[in-house]
Write a protein that holds these residues in place. Structure first.
Motif, PDB file in Angstrom:
ATOM      1  N   TRP A  24       0.798  -1.183   0.095  1.00 29.88           N
ATOM      2  CA  TRP A  24       0.009  -0.062   0.219  1.00 29.88           C
ATOM      3  C   TRP A  24       0.900   1.285   0.097  1.00 29.88           C
ATOM      4  N   ARG A  27      -0.493   3.326  -2.643  1.00 32.37           N
ATOM      5  CA  ARG A  27      -2.106   3.430  -2.791  1.00 32.37           C
ATOM      6  C   ARG A  27      -2.714   3.825  -1.896  1.00 32.37           C
ATOM      7  N   ALA A  28      -2.086   4.507  -0.881  1.00 32.35           N
ATOM      8  CA  ALA A  28      -2.873   4.897   0.628  1.00 32.35           C
ATOM      9  C   ALA A  28      -3.465   6.121   0.074  1.00 32.35           C
ATOM     10  N   SER A  30      -3.209   9.334   1.174  1.00 31.80           N
ATOM     11  CA  SER A  30      -2.393  10.532   1.182  1.00 31.80           C
ATOM     12  C   SER A  30      -0.761  10.124   1.212  1.00 31.80           C
ATOM     13  N   LEU A  31      -0.037  11.343   0.654  1.00 32.35           N
ATOM     14  CA  LEU A  31       1.212  10.806   0.480  1.00 32.35           C
ATOM     15  C   LEU A  31       1.915  10.414   1.800  1.00 32.35           C
ATOM     16  N   GLU A  32       1.422  11.188   3.162  1.00 32.14           N
ATOM     17  CA  GLU A  32       1.858  10.749   4.201  1.00 32.14           C
ATOM     18  C   GLU A  32       1.644   9.463   4.585  1.00 32.14           C
ATOM     19  N   ALA A  33       0.345   8.934   4.232  1.00 30.35           N
ATOM     20  CA  ALA A  33       0.039   7.483   4.751  1.00 30.35           C
ATOM     21  C   ALA A  33       0.692   6.586   3.742  1.00 30.35           C
ATOM     22  N   ASP A  34       1.152   7.079   2.485  1.00 35.63           N
ATOM     23  CA  ASP A  34       1.927   5.969   1.778  1.00 35.63           C
ATOM     24  C   ASP A  34       3.313   5.818   2.350  1.00 35.63           C
ATOM     25  N   ILE A  35       3.914   6.812   2.777  1.00 33.76           N
ATOM     26  CA  ILE A  35       5.156   6.920   3.487  1.00 33.76           C
ATOM     27  C   ILE A  35       5.130   6.093   4.804  1.00 33.76           C
ATOM     28  N   ALA A  36       4.140   6.165   5.423  1.00 39.41           N
ATOM     29  CA  ALA A  36       3.896   5.550   6.798  1.00 39.41           C
ATOM     30  C   ALA A  36       3.689   4.070   6.441  1.00 39.41           C
ATOM     31  N   ALA A  39       7.217   2.630   5.760  1.00 40.28           N
ATOM     32  CA  ALA A  39       7.856   2.592   7.119  1.00 40.28           C
ATOM     33  C   ALA A  39       7.252   1.500   8.050  1.00 40.28           C
TER      34      ALA A  39
END
Lengths: 236, 77
Positions: A24, A27-28, A30-36, A39
């Motif tokens: 994901w 595909r999340a 938001s960009l922050e959620a992508d990075i999270a 990680a």
């Protein structure tokens, strides 16, 4: 079931959870959620490596040669067998199942087995951020299906009231038994489990589920590293 | 797919991220994240800016920062 088999189940589930998170990363919502997602995927893949590394110190490595050919030899929950198709599945796994694994890790860290007390402690620091991420997204509201599925599988993974996890708790290896683990999970998520009692009659103590685990071919190939090898030039 | 979820949440706000690598260093701004609440902002900050070995990291909602003078303006010093 031995403590080593429980640790292997934790390791296998975290390995697949990490892979699912990583899927994901682009595909999340938001960009922050992508990075999270990326990680947290790295974290859980790392945690699985540490857990696999504890097996020898526990005096028993339950992994056999059939791991190369038999998908059912992976001790994963059905929730992780196939790629998730909705963000709700991601959030339910992040909030409920990832936290359930963290609660079990806490039970190991506060238990009496030295190798688990020392090697798993750092995971709890990293998992704090997984929890914040999952709980915040859970508060935005998700579809009930994945949420109930995640809760059911978390409770089944903790095991029946008088099962082996309870025995390990009585012996001191784990600081919590199934009832305390569930209470801790509910307290962290500030809710009660939105599912009825489990019918333990069909529960498999190795897979720690009432449902059979089915890993799709691509996931199994990924676990064995075959998906990566597909991209190697011929002859190397 | 993420149908039904907005790419940028309607309630989202910007948080400035501060960190330092040693006690002798001051906290410095290393970037920002956008999130609907402080918990998610903390998770995003840790995930986004975790490349260094920070000894401390903190987030502040951008609208809680009081600007004394902005770029292009001059201090009276």
């Amino acid at each position: 079931m031995s403590l080593a088999t429980l640790v292997l189940s934790l390791a296998d589930n975290k390995q697949l959870l990490g892979l699912r998170y990583a899927e994901w990363a682009i595909r999340a919502p938001s960009l922050e959620a992508d990075i999270a997602a990326a990680a947290m995927g790295l974290d859980d893949l790392g945690h699985s490596r540490v857990l696999y590394g504890c097996l020898e110190a526990l005096g028993e490595d339950p992994r056999g040669p059939n791991r190369e050919s038999d998908p059912s030899s992976y001790l994963c929950l059905p929730y992780f067998g196939r790629p998730w198709t909705s963000w709700s599945q991601f959030v339910a796994a992040n909030a409920v199942l990832d936290t359930a694994f963290s609660v079990m890790i806490q039970a190991c860290v506060e238990g009496s087995v030295d190798v688990l007390r020392t090697r798993l402690r750092k995971m709890l620091n990293e998992e704090r951020f997984h929890f914040l991420h999952g709980r915040s997204w859970l508060r935005t509201g998700i579809e009930p299906g994945p949420l109930e599925d995640a809760w059911t599988q978390a409770i089944e993974w903790f095991g029946p009231p008088q099962g082996e996890v309870e025995r390990l708790h009585r012996e001191g290896a784990l600081a919590m038994g199934p009832a305390e683990l569930l209470a801790q999970l509910e307290e962290r998520l500030e809710t009660t489990a939105p599912v009825g009692p489990v019918d333990w009659s069909g529960w498999d103590e190795v897979q720690r589920s009432t449902r059979p685990m089915v890993i799709d071919d691509r996931t199994f190939a990924m676990l064995r590293g075959l998906e990566e090898r597909r991209y190697h030039p011929a002859g190397t | 797919m993420s149908h039904g979820f907005l790419r940028v949440h309607g309630r989202a706000q910007e948080y400035e991220v501060f960190a330092r690598k040693a006690r002798a260093e001051p906290l410095r701004m290393v970037g920002s994240v956008v999130a609907p609440d402080p918990d998610l902002a903390a998770a995003y900050a840790r995930a986004t800016y975790d490349e260094e070995r920070w000894i401390e990291m903190a987030i502040v909602p951008r609208d809680q920062v009081t600007t004394l003078w902005a770029p292009g303006e001059e201090s009276e010093g």
